[in-house]
Design a protein around this motif. Structure first.
Motif, PDB file in Angstrom:
ATOM      1  N   ARG A 158      54.326  32.463  63.677  1.00 13.50           N
ATOM      2  CA  ARG A 158      55.423  31.485  63.620  1.00 13.50           C
ATOM      3  C   ARG A 158      55.005  30.255  62.821  1.00 13.50           C
ATOM      4  O   ARG A 158      55.815  29.681  62.090  1.00 13.50           O
ATOM      5  N   LEU A 159      53.753  29.840  62.961  1.00 16.83           N
ATOM      6  CA  LEU A 159      53.258  28.738  62.136  1.00 16.83           C
ATOM      7  C   LEU A 159      53.285  29.116  60.660  1.00 16.83           C
ATOM      8  O   LEU A 159      53.654  28.299  59.798  1.00 16.83           O
ATOM      9  N   ALA A 160      52.907  30.349  60.362  1.00 16.16           N
ATOM     10  CA  ALA A 160      52.942  30.818  58.970  1.00 16.16           C
ATOM     11  C   ALA A 160      54.370  30.837  58.448  1.00 16.16           C
ATOM     12  O   ALA A 160      54.608  30.563  57.263  1.00 16.16           O
ATOM     13  N   LEU A 161      55.330  31.136  59.326  1.00 15.78           N
ATOM     14  CA  LEU A 161      56.729  31.111  58.908  1.00 15.78           C
ATOM     15  C   LEU A 161      57.150  29.689  58.540  1.00 15.78           C
ATOM     16  O   LEU A 161      57.920  29.487  57.595  1.00 15.78           O
ATOM     17  N   GLY A 162      56.631  28.693  59.258  1.00 16.75           N
ATOM     18  CA  GLY A 162      56.906  27.311  58.893  1.00 16.75           C
ATOM     19  C   GLY A 162      56.384  26.972  57.509  1.00 16.75           C
ATOM     20  O   GLY A 162      57.057  26.297  56.718  1.00 16.75           O
ATOM     21  N   VAL A 163      55.165  27.447  57.186  1.00 18.45           N
ATOM     22  CA  VAL A 163      54.592  27.212  55.855  1.00 18.45           C
ATOM     23  C   VAL A 163      55.428  27.920  54.795  1.00 18.45           C
ATOM     24  O   VAL A 163      55.747  27.351  53.738  1.00 18.45           O
ATOM     25  N   ALA A 164      55.802  29.160  55.066  1.00 23.54           N
ATOM     26  CA  ALA A 164      56.621  29.914  54.111  1.00 23.54           C
ATOM     27  C   ALA A 164      57.990  29.263  53.940  1.00 23.54           C
ATOM     28  O   ALA A 164      58.553  29.248  52.834  1.00 23.54           O
ATOM     29  N   GLY A 165      58.529  28.703  55.037  1.00 17.34           N
ATOM     30  CA  GLY A 165      59.809  27.995  54.942  1.00 17.34           C
ATOM     31  C   GLY A 165      59.703  26.790  54.024  1.00 17.34           C
ATOM     32  O   GLY A 165      60.615  26.519  53.228  1.00 17.34           O
ATOM     33  N   TRP A 166      58.582  26.078  54.118  1.00 16.58           N
ATOM     34  CA  TRP A 166      58.377  24.946  53.200  1.00 16.58           C
ATOM     35  C   TRP A 166      58.308  25.430  51.760  1.00 16.58           C
ATOM     36  O   TRP A 166      58.909  24.829  50.864  1.00 16.58           O
ATOM     37  N   MET A 167      57.574  26.504  51.509  1.00 16.13           N
ATOM     38  CA  MET A 167      57.473  27.036  50.142  1.00 16.13           C
ATOM     39  C   MET A 167      58.842  27.437  49.610  1.00 16.13           C
ATOM     40  O   MET A 167      59.201  27.108  48.471  1.00 16.13           O
ATOM     41  N   ASP A 201      53.231  36.388  44.382  1.00 14.46           N
ATOM     42  CA  ASP A 201      52.916  35.532  43.228  1.00 14.46           C
ATOM     43  C   ASP A 201      53.193  34.074  43.558  1.00 14.46           C
ATOM     44  O   ASP A 201      52.390  33.179  43.232  1.00 14.46           O
ATOM     45  N   ARG A 202      54.313  33.819  44.173  1.00 11.22           N
ATOM     46  CA  ARG A 202      54.684  32.443  44.480  1.00 11.22           C
ATOM     47  C   ARG A 202      53.737  31.819  45.503  1.00 11.22           C
ATOM     48  O   ARG A 202      53.338  30.653  45.370  1.00 11.22           O
ATOM     49  N   VAL A 203      53.381  32.577  46.530  1.00 15.96           N
ATOM     50  CA  VAL A 203      52.459  32.051  47.530  1.00 15.96           C
ATOM     51  C   VAL A 203      51.141  31.664  46.882  1.00 15.96           C
ATOM     52  O   VAL A 203      50.590  30.576  47.131  1.00 15.96           O
ATOM     53  N   ARG A 204      50.615  32.514  46.025  1.00 19.56           N
ATOM     54  CA  ARG A 204      49.323  32.229  45.404  1.00 19.56           C
ATOM     55  C   ARG A 204      49.391  31.009  44.486  1.00 19.56           C
ATOM     56  O   ARG A 204      48.423  30.250  44.380  1.00 19.56           O
ATOM     57  N   LEU A 222      43.625  36.848  55.544  1.00 20.14           N
ATOM     58  CA  LEU A 222      44.640  36.994  56.591  1.00 20.14           C
ATOM     59  C   LEU A 222      45.701  35.912  56.466  1.00 20.14           C
ATOM     60  O   LEU A 222      46.906  36.193  56.610  1.00 20.14           O
ATOM     61  N   PHE A 223      45.296  34.686  56.191  1.00 19.19           N
ATOM     62  CA  PHE A 223      46.258  33.600  55.994  1.00 19.19           C
ATOM     63  C   PHE A 223      47.181  33.920  54.816  1.00 19.19           C
ATOM     64  O   PHE A 223      48.409  33.829  54.930  1.00 19.19           O
ATOM     65  N   VAL A 224      46.603  34.321  53.700  1.00 20.28           N
ATOM     66  CA  VAL A 224      47.399  34.602  52.498  1.00 20.28           C
ATOM     67  C   VAL A 224      48.370  35.740  52.767  1.00 20.28           C
ATOM     68  O   VAL A 224      49.568  35.652  52.456  1.00 20.28           O
ATOM     69  N   GLU A 225      47.898  36.806  53.368  1.00 16.06           N
ATOM     70  CA  GLU A 225      48.757  37.972  53.623  1.00 16.06           C
ATOM     71  C   GLU A 225      49.898  37.628  54.582  1.00 16.06           C
ATOM     72  O   GLU A 225      51.039  38.069  54.390  1.00 16.06           O
ATOM     73  N   THR A 226      49.599  36.834  55.602  1.00 16.64           N
ATOM     74  CA  THR A 226      50.630  36.493  56.590  1.00 16.64           C
ATOM     75  C   THR A 226      51.716  35.620  55.971  1.00 16.64           C
ATOM     76  O   THR A 226      52.916  35.855  56.180  1.00 16.64           O
ATOM     77  N   VAL A 227      51.324  34.606  55.198  1.00 13.82           N
ATOM     78  CA  VAL A 227      52.315  33.744  54.554  1.00 13.82           C
ATOM     79  C   VAL A 227      53.118  34.535  53.525  1.00 13.82           C
ATOM     80  O   VAL A 227      54.341  34.354  53.402  1.00 13.82           O
ATOM     81  N   CYS A 228      52.458  35.426  52.794  1.00 13.86           N
ATOM     82  CA  CYS A 228      53.181  36.272  51.827  1.00 13.86           C
ATOM     83  C   CYS A 228      54.252  37.099  52.528  1.00 13.86           C
ATOM     84  O   CYS A 228      55.387  37.212  52.044  1.00 13.86           O
ATOM     85  N   ALA A 229      53.901  37.671  53.664  1.00 13.76           N
ATOM     86  CA  ALA A 229      54.856  38.499  54.392  1.00 13.76           C
ATOM     87  C   ALA A 229      56.052  37.675  54.860  1.00 13.76           C
ATOM     88  O   ALA A 229      57.205  38.134  54.790  1.00 13.76           O
ATOM     89  N   LYS A 230      55.799  36.455  55.312  1.00  9.19           N
ATOM     90  CA  LYS A 230      56.890  35.609  55.794  1.00  9.19           C
ATOM     91  C   LYS A 230      57.785  35.147  54.645  1.00  9.19           C
ATOM     92  O   LYS A 230      59.011  35.107  54.791  1.00  9.19           O
ATOM     93  N   LEU A 231      57.195  34.793  53.514  1.00  9.65           N
ATOM     94  CA  LEU A 231      58.024  34.386  52.392  1.00  9.65           C
ATOM     95  C   LEU A 231      58.847  35.558  51.873  1.00  9.65           C
ATOM     96  O   LEU A 231      60.013  35.387  51.491  1.00  9.65           O
ATOM     97  N   HIS A 232      58.257  36.735  51.888  1.00  7.47           N
ATOM     98  CA  HIS A 232      59.009  37.931  51.478  1.00  7.47           C
ATOM     99  C   HIS A 232      60.222  38.116  52.389  1.00  7.47           C
ATOM    100  O   HIS A 232      61.331  38.420  51.910  1.00  7.47           O
ATOM    101  N   GLN A 233      60.042  37.932  53.692  1.00  5.70           N
ATOM    102  CA  GLN A 233      61.171  38.042  54.618  1.00  5.70           C
ATOM    103  C   GLN A 233      62.253  37.020  54.278  1.00  5.70           C
ATOM    104  O   GLN A 233      63.450  37.354  54.245  1.00  5.70           O
TER     105      GLN A 233
END
Length: 486
Positions: free
Chosen positions: A398-407, A440-443, A461-472
């Motif tokens: 859920r924290l990673a989803l917050g980061v992905a939401g910001w991105m 690509d965008r996360v990186r 693990l951090f990179v993969e989790t945020v990538c998955a959330k941004l993809h969603q």
């Protein structure tokens, strides 16, 4: 219509609280840099309470750039209404702690005199994270910041808050006046220590002969501040007029809840704040971490995802059961285990109080307003918690989803293809993020070292989790993603 002022204060109905002291006898003991809505709803209210005991702690409010606040309040002799909004309605109060208003670029000589005045014993500030001109990832001065470059290379008056603080301190030293205490009231981790480090870096570059004096003599106590203060609307001004019978060009609106925890380190003295519900503490850090992670981290997550979902206010977002469930679970399962609090603090009760505060429909706290300056807020509100979860081997979805939401928000286009007005010191860097896959965008975002540093971007693990959330978020949209993660 009649405007609020010293001359008209007596016309305020007795049902509205007004200053319980003689304002004509108040003298300035505090200079506050960044005289915005939050300060006027928070610290100024505590100072106002204390003036009934000691009239030497009036506030000189300083705007570092815009004259807007002075234009609004100077004709009112610094008086303004504080509107406390709850489900029971509006409870207004008129505050008189601000007795002088200055605009630094227009009145530098006057500000210089105020900072040099031995009666001024505290200089406080709410200039937001970006006002510290520092690297959030390291906590050190950004010496390349344009305002800092100006202040380091001029013999004249400075531009930045950091420059003005150093200028005032060095002026007092030259005159043999003891240094004022500097009280940060911004949402920064260890805000006092952070401020002292940034100032130490500045003094080392500007006046290296005085570094030892600065380290030994200047006190920068930490504080924790907590009160929700939305932007004032014309509807709010109308409500204040109805309650007071007077026009107020810039009232401030807030919630009933208010918390102020202050490290008790004031060599030249301070107001008797503990008498007025301020917690004077030996160590502020546990309270600060609790607030930054639970309130601010949740608030930012709600802002980015709520805005993307089309919600104008936080209360609108909390009206969706999936959003409320997501935030509640994020606090209890992912944030609370990273906190170590005194035994008297009930974190579950604090979480429940936050959920209730976020749901207060009388507060029109806009998601767009909270989303501002995300690059400065992300490290302390979300990334530090994620680092702790990674270190303990615990999930942080859920924290990673917050980061992905910001991105997703910082990319600058909403789910309907309309532009987002992204207000951020690093907005130009965000515009360079190429279109492409979520990965690509996360990186590309993670390459922004002032935000993410170097450790998290190197954690797979951090990179993969945020990538998955941004993809969603990119494929499902915010509301469906929230339902999938609640």
């Amino acid at each position: 219509m009649t405007r609020l002022s010293a001359a008209t204060l007596g016309q305020v109905p007795s049902s509205v609280q007004t200053p319980a002291y003689d304002r004509s006898r108040v003298t300035v003991g505090i200079v506050h840099l960044g005289i915005g809505a939050f300060h006027r709803a928070h610290m100024a209210a505590y100072v106002d309470d204390g003036l009934a005991d000691d009239l030497s702690w009036g506030i000189c409010g300083v705007s570092l750039r815009s004259a807007t606040t002075k234009t609004a309040l100077a004709p009112q002799d610094g008086l303004y209404a504080l509107g406390v909004q709850s489900s029971d309605g509006l409870s207004p109060r008129v505050l008189g702690a601000v007795t002088e208003l200055l605009v630094a670029p227009d009145e530098p000589e006057t500000l210089d005199q105020r900072l040099a005045d031995s009666n001024v014993r505290i200089v406080s500030l709410t200039v937001t994270e970006k006002g510290y001109c520092h690297d959030p990832a390291t906590g050190r001065l950004n010496a390349d910041h344009p305002d800092i470059q100006h202040d380091l290379n001029t013999d004249g008056f400075p531009k930045s808050a950091i420059g003005w603080l150093a200028y005032g301190l060095l002026t007092r030293k030259a005159a043999g006046v003891a240094p004022f205490t500097i009280l940060s009231c911004d949402n920064l981790p260890s805000n006092g220590a952070t401020l002292k480090q940034v100032l130490a870096d500045f003094v080392a570059l500007k006046a290296p002969a005085h570094t030892a004096w600065f380290e030994a003599e200047v006190a920068c106590p930490s504080s924790m501040v907590d009160r929700i203060v939305p932007a004032t609307s014309d509807e709010d001004r109308d409500a204040i007029h109805q309650a007071t019978g007077l026009d107020d060009a810039w009232p401030v609106m807030t919630e009933p809840f208010s918390q102020f925890v202050v490290e008790d380190r004031f060599p030249l003295g301070r107001p008797n704040w503990e008498k007025h519900s301020v917690t004077m503490a030996a160590d502020v850090e546990p309270f600060e971490r609790m607030k930054l992670r639970m309130l601010n981290g949740s608030h930012s997550t709600l802002a980015y995802l709520g805005y993307l979902a089309g919600d104008e206010t936080v209360a609108d977002t909390m009206g969706d059961p999936a959003f409320k469930a997501l935030i509640g679970t994020m606090m209890s399962d992912e944030i609370m285990p990273t906190l170590s609090m005194p035994d008297a603090i009930d974190l579950l009760a604090y979480r429940d109080a936050l959920l209730e505060r976020f749901s207060n429909t009388s507060l029109k706290h806009r998601t767009w307003q909270i989303a501002m300056d995300g690059s400065q807020k992300l490290p302390q509100r979300l990334l530090g918690t994620i680092s702790d979860r990674l270190a303990s081997g615990k999930p942080f979805d859920r924290l990673a989803l917050g980061v992905a939401g910001w991105m997703r928000y910082a990319l600058g286009t909403d789910e309907q293809g309309q532009p987002i007005d992204v207000r951020d010191p690093m907005a130009d860097a965000f515009k360079q993020i190429d279109t492409g896959s979520a990965d690509d965008r996360v990186r590309q975002f993670l390459a922004l070292e002032p935000i993410f540093g170097t450790t998290l971007p190197a954690n797979s693990l951090f990179v993969e989790t945020v990538c998955a959330k941004l993809h969603q978020l990119q494929t499902l949209g915010a509301r469906a993603t929230i339902k999938a993660n609640a």
